[in-house]
Motif scaffolding. Structure first.
Motif, short mmCIF file in Angstrom:
data_model
loop_
_atom_site.label_atom_id
_atom_site.label_comp_id
_atom_site.label_asym_id
_atom_site.label_seq_id
_atom_site.Cartn_x
_atom_site.Cartn_y
_atom_site.Cartn_z
N GLU A 91 0.90 -1.29 0.00
CA GLU A 91 -0.04 0.03 -0.06
C GLU A 91 0.99 1.14 -0.03
OE1 GLU A 91 -2.51 -0.43 3.50
OE2 GLU A 91 -0.68 -0.19 4.82
N GLY A 119 -7.10 11.77 -3.85
CA GLY A 119 -8.66 11.19 -3.94
C GLY A 119 -8.49 10.00 -4.98
N ASN A 122 -6.68 7.21 -3.12
CA ASN A 122 -7.42 6.98 -1.90
C ASN A 122 -6.49 6.97 -0.66
OD1 ASN A 122 -9.83 6.35 -0.35
ND2 ASN A 122 -9.73 4.10 -0.37
#
Ligand code: MG
Length: 161
Positions: A91, A119, A122
Motif C-alpha cells: 500500500e 482522491g 484513496n
C-alpha cells in the motif's frame, strides 16, 4: 518492508485545451499532445506505482498502439496500477511529484492537484505533495515546447489480515 518507484513523463505543448494535470483541468490556451489525455502527472505516477512493485512500465500495460486507450482518462491507468500494487501486497506510504512548467504558473494549483491525486489513490491528503518548477528558459520546458513531470512513490507491505 519498503519499496520505492520512480516515474517521469514529457509531452509536447500544442495549441488548444484542456490542459489536464493530475486530473485537474488547468486554464490555459495550450494543452499537451498525446494518445490519451496526455496527463503527464498521472503517467509519471503510474510508472512510479508500477516501478515500486517491479511490474514494468505504462507502455507494457497500456500500449499506445491499442485503440482501446485512445483518449482514455489517465485516471484509469493509475487505478489499474494501484490494483497491481494492491495485488502485490503493498500500500502507498507517500507520493512526491514535481511538475516542470515554464508556463502556466502552477503555484495556485499545486494543492488542488495534490488533493486530486490523493482522491484518485484513496490516501490522506498529507500523503501527496506536488511541487512546480520553471526551467529558467532552458531546454524543451524552458522554450515552452514541453511539460515534464517526475513522480516518486514509497509503498509498504500490507499487514496480514
Ligand atoms: Mg505520457
Amino acid at each position: 518492508m519498503f519499496r520505492v518507484g520512480l516515474g517521469h513523463d514529457r509531452h509536447r505543448i500544442v495549441a488548444g485545451s484542456p490542459l489536464i494535470l493530475g486530473g485537474v483541468a488547468i486554464p490555459w490556451d495550450r494543452r499537451l499532445d498525446g494518445h490519451s489525455d496526455a496527463d503527464i502527472v498521472l503517467h509519471a505516477l503510474t510508472d512510479a506505482l508500477l516501478g515500486a512493485v517491479a511490474a514494468g512500465d505504462i507502455g507494457d500495460h497500456f500500449p499506445n498502439t491499442d485503440p482501446q486507450w485512445r483518449g482514455a482518462a489517465s485516471v484509469q491507468f493509475v487505478a489499474a496500477a494501484l490494483r497491481i500494487v494492491d495485488q502485490a501486497g503493498f500500500e502507498i506510504a507517500n507520493v512526491d511529484i514535481t511538475i516542470h512548467a515554464e508556463a502556466p504558473k502552477l503555484m495556485a494549483w499545486k494543492t488542488q492537484i495534490a488533493t486530486s491525486i490523493a482522491g484518485i489513490l484513496n490516501v490522506p491528503d498529507d500523503a501527496v505533495n506536488v511541487k512546480a518548477k520553471t526551467a529558467e528558459g532552458l531546454g524543451p520546458v524552458g522554450r515552452l515546447e514541453a511539460l515534464d513531470a517526475d513522480a516518486i512513490v514509497l509503498v509498504t507491505r500490507k499487514r496480514a489480515g
